[in-house]
Scaffold this motif. Structure first.
Motif, PDB file in Angstrom:
ATOM      1  N   VAL A  22     -24.245  47.053   1.477  1.00  0.00           N
ATOM      2  CA  VAL A  22     -24.674  45.773   0.916  1.00  0.00           C
ATOM      3  C   VAL A  22     -25.136  44.912   2.071  1.00  0.00           C
ATOM      4  O   VAL A  22     -24.501  44.862   3.118  1.00  0.00           O
ATOM      5  N   GLN A  23     -26.282  44.269   1.864  1.00  0.00           N
ATOM      6  CA  GLN A  23     -26.803  43.372   2.894  1.00  0.00           C
ATOM      7  C   GLN A  23     -26.953  41.969   2.314  1.00  0.00           C
ATOM      8  O   GLN A  23     -27.141  41.817   1.105  1.00  0.00           O
ATOM      9  N   VAL A  24     -26.943  40.984   3.182  1.00  0.00           N
ATOM     10  CA  VAL A  24     -27.166  39.607   2.733  1.00  0.00           C
ATOM     11  C   VAL A  24     -28.508  39.507   2.006  1.00  0.00           C
ATOM     12  O   VAL A  24     -28.659  38.753   1.049  1.00  0.00           O
ATOM     13  N   GLU A  25     -29.473  40.311   2.451  1.00  0.00           N
ATOM     14  CA  GLU A  25     -30.825  40.302   1.864  1.00  0.00           C
ATOM     15  C   GLU A  25     -30.835  40.711   0.389  1.00  0.00           C
ATOM     16  O   GLU A  25     -31.833  40.493  -0.296  1.00  0.00           O
ATOM     17  N   ASP A  26     -29.748  41.308  -0.074  1.00  0.00           N
ATOM     18  CA  ASP A  26     -29.686  41.744  -1.479  1.00  0.00           C
ATOM     19  C   ASP A  26     -29.202  40.642  -2.420  1.00  0.00           C
ATOM     20  O   ASP A  26     -29.240  40.806  -3.635  1.00  0.00           O
ATOM     21  N   LEU A 264     -34.388  46.846  -9.638  1.00  0.00           N
ATOM     22  CA  LEU A 264     -33.365  46.454 -10.609  1.00  0.00           C
ATOM     23  C   LEU A 264     -32.480  45.358 -10.032  1.00  0.00           C
ATOM     24  O   LEU A 264     -32.088  45.408  -8.865  1.00  0.00           O
ATOM     25  N   ALA A 265     -32.172  44.409 -10.901  1.00  0.00           N
ATOM     26  CA  ALA A 265     -31.231  43.359 -10.523  1.00  0.00           C
ATOM     27  C   ALA A 265     -30.030  43.445 -11.450  1.00  0.00           C
ATOM     28  O   ALA A 265     -30.133  43.915 -12.588  1.00  0.00           O
ATOM     29  N   LYS A 304     -30.787  46.868  -6.749  1.00  0.00           N
ATOM     30  CA  LYS A 304     -31.158  46.414  -5.411  1.00  0.00           C
ATOM     31  C   LYS A 304     -30.741  44.956  -5.210  1.00  0.00           C
ATOM     32  O   LYS A 304     -30.296  44.560  -4.140  1.00  0.00           O
ATOM     33  N   ILE A 305     -30.893  44.175  -6.282  1.00  0.00           N
ATOM     34  CA  ILE A 305     -30.668  42.730  -6.195  1.00  0.00           C
ATOM     35  C   ILE A 305     -29.387  42.386  -6.941  1.00  0.00           C
ATOM     36  O   ILE A 305     -29.191  42.820  -8.079  1.00  0.00           O
ATOM     37  N   ILE A 306     -28.517  41.612  -6.288  1.00  0.00           N
ATOM     38  CA  ILE A 306     -27.270  41.208  -6.943  1.00  0.00           C
ATOM     39  C   ILE A 306     -27.207  39.679  -6.998  1.00  0.00           C
ATOM     40  O   ILE A 306     -27.216  39.014  -5.955  1.00  0.00           O
TER      41      ILE A 306
END
Ligand code: PBG
Ligand code: ZN
Length: 320
Positions: A22-26, A264-265, A304-306
């Protein structure tokens, strides 16, 4: 003999074979902006989450910048509500003013505008109401007005959360018709009629005055139908599709990730946040580990997006 433990022998080895990070960018951080002055009002069921008036908002924006969060999801809370949700498409409304202010201060921060009528209607439903019916096609016209209005104010991404049929195609056409073909649509595609939204409705003052949202939001029992919703939105032109809530619906995320190449989010919603905070405040769980484990699970499932209320804290933990 197969010895799986060889892969776990120390942290360096574990990192070498780690499949998901997990990255901050996500991360996307939801933000509640209220009309009025000097408001920093904590949501009772969401410790650490506040409603902000525009004059106090810079305090929170600085934290977002410092954390390196790439995007916010904006919810406006107007003073005036009416049957048609007029403040949703008022160019001088709280949401539009907030977008202008945020984009002016932080032009690189992506602003995702939630497009729905429930925060703006006196009856609290996500669409135009006739008797006790929520009108589908009539609602599309009003959603389009809101989408164009928030896009004109500077929102980068339009996120319809109403669950009316045909909205993605309708909004795409409206945006393109106003010369805004570069604005993305992130659709709340598989949005379930969930009890997990309870704390949000307190935060956004958007609980329905009568009935419930089950004639437009999805039945939690239906996984195949969720796939149809996502596929329909992709066909209509959605740039990103979302599944909501998060943890209880990762089967849908996983299945979509196998079927599509569209990003996908997943929305890790208010009730999920509230449960974790409540247990953490009792000292019953290790909050940091639980949160990072949950975010990892959402990515492992294929998101990908959370979108998460934990974003600010998680960013700090990910950096450490
Ligand atoms: C508005 C909207 C809701 C959420 C996001 N957009 C509430 C609802 O549908 O009742 C829920 C978010 C959360 O619970 O964190 N349609
Ligand atoms: Zn709504």
């Amino acid at each position: 003999m197969v010895r799986m433990r060889r892969l776990r022998v120390n942290e360096t080895m574990r990192k070498l074979v780690r499949e998901t990070t997990v990255q901050v960018e996500d991360l996307v951080y939801p933000l509640f902006v209220a009309e009025g002055e000097d408001i920093k009002s904590e949501v009772a069921s969401m410790p650490g989450i506040y409603q902000w008036s525009l004059d106090r908002l810079p305090e929170e924006l600085s934290r977002i910048e410092e954390a390196g969060i790439p995007a916010i999801l904006l919810f406006g809370i107007p003073k005036q509500k009416d049957e048609w949700g007029s403040e949703a498409y008022n160019g001088q409304g709280i949401t539009q003013r907030a977008i202008r202010m945020i984009k002016q201060r932080m032009p690189k921060l992506l602003v995702i505008a939630d497009v729905c009528l429930c925060e703006y209607t006196s009856h609290g439903h996500c669409g135009i109401v006739c008797g006790h019916k929520i009108l589908n096609d009539k609602t599309l016209e009003y959603l389009a007005r809101m989408a164009v209005s928030v896009a004109e104010a500077g929102a980068d991404i339009i996120a319809p959360s109403d669950m009316m049929d045909g909205r993605v195609a309708y909004l795409r056409k409206a945006l393109d018709g106003h010369g805004m073909e570069e604005k993305l649509i992130l659709s709340y595609s598989a949005k379930f009629a969930s009890a997990y939204y309870g704390p949000f409705r307190e935060a956004a003052h958007s609980a329905p005055a009568f009935g419930d949202r089950k004639t437009y939001q999805m039945d939690p029992a239906n996984g195949k139908e969720a796939i149809r919703e996502c596929e329909a939105d992709i066909e209509e032109g959605a740039d990103i599709v979302m599944v909501k809530p998060g943890l209880a619906y990762l089967d849908v995320v996983k299945e979509m990730s196998l079927r599509t190449n569209v990003p996908l989010a997943v929305y890790h919603v208010s009730g999920e946040y509230a449960m974790i905070k409540a247990a953490a405040m009792q000292g019953w769980i290790d909050e940091k580990r639980i949160v990072l484990e949950n975010l990892t699970a959402m990515k492992r499932a294929g998101a990908k997006i959370i979108i998460t209320y934990h974003a600010l804290e998680a960013a700090k933990w990910l950096r450490d």
